[in-house]
Design an enzyme around this catalytic site. Structure first.
Site, PDB file in Angstrom:
ATOM      1  N   GLU A 192       8.103  -6.903  -5.028  1.00 44.81           N
ATOM      2  CA  GLU A 192       9.555  -7.076  -5.077  1.00 44.81           C
ATOM      3  C   GLU A 192       9.963  -8.453  -4.563  1.00 44.81           C
ATOM      4  OE1 GLU A 192      13.554  -4.912  -3.168  1.00 44.81           O
ATOM      5  OE2 GLU A 192      11.570  -4.600  -2.277  1.00 44.81           O
ATOM      6  N   LYS A 197      17.325  -3.441 -10.983  1.00 44.87           N
ATOM      7  CA  LYS A 197      17.357  -2.284 -10.086  1.00 44.87           C
ATOM      8  C   LYS A 197      18.708  -1.584 -10.160  1.00 44.87           C
ATOM      9  CE  LYS A 197      16.440  -1.033  -5.241  1.00 44.87           C
ATOM     10  NZ  LYS A 197      16.174  -1.567  -3.888  1.00 44.87           N
ATOM     11  N   CYS A 234      11.447  -0.645  -4.947  1.00 48.96           N
ATOM     12  CA  CYS A 234      11.637  -0.265  -3.546  1.00 48.96           C
ATOM     13  C   CYS A 234      12.221   1.147  -3.402  1.00 48.96           C
ATOM     14  CB  CYS A 234      12.501  -1.302  -2.845  1.00 48.96           C
ATOM     15  SG  CYS A 234      12.605  -1.077  -1.047  1.00 48.96           S
TER      16      CYS A 234
END
Length: 522
Positions: A272, A337, A389
Site C-alpha cells: 500500500e 480504495k 488495508c
C-alpha cells in the site's frame, strides 16, 4: 456476589476473548470468555442483584475489557505516529474503547427478557451476539475487528466459514457458550428433559459438522499455478513521507524488483502507498515502471496515491486523491480504495476538528473513497480482487469482490501499528477472508505480515516482520463460489432471526420445574 465483582468478572471475560486471537491463538479461552459472560447474566438475573438494565451494563463491561485489551494498538498509532502525548493517547484510546463497548452492548439490552427460560436464553444470547457483531460492522462506517469467530480459523468451527462467514461462526460459538453456561449453572438438564437434550445434541453436532464441511471443495483450480513475488521494503513510518527519503524508498523497491525479475515470477506486488509520491507528480517514474513491466513480461501491482483534478465543488487544494492499486504491464489498470480508515485517510467532522491536535491532521488524511463498483485487476493471466488495508476486514465487501475474481489481493502498510498485536490480528482476518471465499490470498505489506494464504486459510509462506526482504510463492487461480459469496449475510440472519423468534415464543412459557411447582400447589 456484589455488583462490583460481577462487573469486574465481565471485564475479565471480555479480556479473555482477546487471547483467542493472534498472536496468542488460544481458542478455548474464547469459548470460556463467552460462556463466562453468559453465566454472569444468568447469575445476576437469578440473584436479582442488579437493576433492570443489568444486561446492558454487563455487556458494556465485557466490551470494555475486549476493546481495551484487543485494540490496544490504537494507542500505538495515536502516540508513536500521531504525535500525541501519553495522557492524550490514553484518553483517546479509552474513549474509543468505551464507544466500541457501548456499540457492542446495545443489543444485549434485551437479553434480560430471556433469562427466565433456559432454552429461550440460549437462543436469544446467540442471536443477540450475532446482531452485536453485525451492528458494529457498519454503524458509523463500522469497526469489524475482534469478531469471536476469528479465533477459530483453524478449529473444526472453521468449516462453517464458507457457508455462514465469521458472523455465523460467532453465532454458533455463542450458542455453544450459552449452552455450557446453562449446564454449569444446573439449569440445563439433558438427562431429564427432551428439549434440553435436543439443544445439547444440536450444539455438540455443530463442531463435527464443521469438520465435515471443511472437506467440501467449494472452489476448484482454474489454471496452472502462478509465481508471485512480494516486496517488503521495511520503510520506517516516521521517514515514509519525508522528501529526503524518497530516493531511498524508490531505490529499495526497484532493487528488489530487479532481483525478483530473475526468479521467473509472473507478478510482482508492492504494498500500500509504496511510493511516497502522487501518481501525476512522477510521470517519468510511472512510465518507467510501465515500460519495464512490458519488456520483462512481468506484471507489477503497486499501491500508490492516485490524484486527479478536482471539480469546482471538490476541495482540498483543488485535487482529489485516492488510495489506489495500479497494474503496470500488459493491462494497465487502477483500483481506488472504497472503504477508508477514519482519521488515517479522512477526518470526520473535518471542519470542526482538523488541526486541533496532530493526530487529526495526519499526512494521508485527505483521501477520497473510490466508486462502489469497480472491475477486478488483471495480472499474470489471473483476475485479482484488490482490497487495500482496512478493506480486508469487511467480509461482505470481500465476498462481493471475489465473485468476479480468481485471487484475493490485499496490500497494506501496518507500520502504523508498530510492534503491537495489530498486524497479527489483521493477518488473521485476511486468513478468514480466504476461507470464506475459497480463494488464495496474497498479502503485501511494508513491514509485515507479508504472506500467501491458501483457500483453507492456512499461511503457506510468510516473511518475518520488520525486515527488508522479498518472498516468492505460488498461488492458483480459483473458480466457483461459496455459499457465503452467493447469499452473503442472509445466511447468518436466516439462523439468527428464527432463533430470536423461538426465544421470544418460549420466554413466558413455564419451565418443567415451574409446571411441577404449580401442580404441587394445586
Amino acid at each position: 456476589m456484589p455488583r462490583l465483582y460481577i462487573s469486574l468478572a465481565s471485564l475479565v471475560a471480555g479480556s479473555l476473548l482477546t487471547l483467542s486471537f493472534a498472536p496468542f491463538d488460544f481458542w478455548p479461552l474464547g469459548l470460556l470468555s463467552l460462556a463466562l459472560f453468559a453465566w454472569l447474566n444468568l447469575y445476576a438475573a437469578g440473584r436479582r442483584q442488579l437493576p433492570g438494565r443489568s444486561t446492558l451494563w454487563l455487556a458494556f463491561c465485557f466490551g470494555l475489557g475486549l476493546f481495551v485489551s484487543g485494540a490496544s494498538w490504537v494507542y500505538v498509532s495515536i502516540t508513536q505516529f500521531g504525535g500525541s502525548s501519553v495522557v492524550l493517547g490514553v484518553a483517546l484510546t479509552g474513549a474509543f474503547a468505551a464507544i466500541m463497548a457501548l456499540l457492542f452492548a446495545l443489543p444485549f439490552f434485551f437479553l434480560g427478557h430471556f433469562t427466565d427460560h433456559r432454552l429461550s436464553f440460549a437462543l436469544a444470547f446467540a442471536a443477540l451476539w450475532f446482531l452485536s457483531e453485525w451492528l458494529r460492522s457498519w454503524l458509523f462506517t463500522g469497526f469489524p475487528w475482534l469478531f469471536s469467530g476469528y479465533g477459530h480459523v483453524h478449529t473444526w468451527l472453521s468449516g462453517w466459514a464458507p457457508v455462514v462467514s465469521v458472523y455465523g461462526m460467532g453465532l454458533l460459538l455463542a450458542l455453544t457458550a450459552a449452552t455450557a453456561a446453562l449446564l454449569v449453572s444446573g439449569r440445563l438438564r439433558p438427562l431429564r428433559y427432551r428439549a434440553d437434550a435436543a439443544l445439547l445434541t444440536a450444539v455438540l453436532a455443530i463442531w463435527p459438522l464443521g469438520a465435515l464441511l471443511s472437506q467440501v471443495p467449494w472452489t476448484q483450480a482454474a489454471g496452472k499455478p502462478l509465481s508471485v513475488g512480494l516486496v517488503q521494503a521495511n520503510i520506517p513510518q516516521e521517514k515514509k513521507w519525508l522528501p529526503a527519503f524518497r530516493g531511498e524508498t524508490i531505490d529499495r523497491y526497484q532493487e528488489a524488483t530487479r532481483n525478483l525479475s530473475g526468479q521467473g515470477v509472473d507478478v510482482i506486488v508492492w504494498p500500500e502507498a509504496a511510493l511516497p509520491l502522487l501518481y501525476h507528480q512522477a510521470p517519468n517514474l510511472m512510465q518507467a515502471l510501465q515500460r519495464n513491466a512490458e519488456q520483462s513480461g512481468i506484471d507489477l501491482i503497486s499501491g500508490l496515491l492516485y490524484d486527479r483534478e478536482a471539480s469546482s465543488e471538490e476541495s482540498r487544494a483543488h485535487r482529489v486523491v485516492y488510495n489506489s492499486a495500479a497494474v503496470f504491464g500488459r493491462t494497465p489498470q487502477v483500483y481506488h480504495k472504497r472503504h477508508l480508515v477514519p482519521f488515517g485517510e479522512y477526518v470526520p467532522l473535518e471542519n470542526w476538528i482538523r488541526g486541533t491536535i496532530e493526530f487529526f491532521d495526519l499526512p494521508t488524511s485527505f483521501i477520497r473513497s473510490g466508486p462502489d463498483k469497480q472491475q477486478p485487476l488483471n495480472a499474470g493471466d489471473a483476475t485479482w480482487a484488490p482490497l487495500i488495508c482496512y478493506e480486508i476486514v469487511y467480509p461482505s465487501l470481500v465476498a462481493d469482490s471475489a465473485l468476479n475474481a480468481q485471487v484475493l489481493l490485499t496490500i497494506s502498510n501496518d507500520a502504523w501499528f508498530g510492534d503491537s498485536i495489530g498486524p497479527l490480528q489483521h493477518m488473521q482476518m485476511a486468513q478468514m477472508r480466504a476461507l470464506e471465499t475459497g480463494r488464495y490470498l496474497v498479502r503485501g505489506t511494508n513491514t509485515g505480515v507479508t504472506a500467501i494464504v491458501d483457500p483453507h486459510g492456512r499461511i503457506t509462506q510468510r516473511l518475518p516482520q520488520f525486515e527488508r526482504a522479498t518472498l516468492v510463492g505460488r498461488v492458483t487461480a480459483m473458480q466457483g463460489v461459496t455459499p457465503f459469496m452467493l447469499a452473503g449475510i442472509t445466511l447468518p440472519f436466516a439462523l439468527a432471526l428464527p432463533m430470536l423468534a423461538i426465544g421470544l415464543a418460549l420466554r413466558h412459557k413455564p419451565t418443567p420445574d415451574q409446571d411441577t411447582k404449580l401442580t404441587a400447589k394445586r
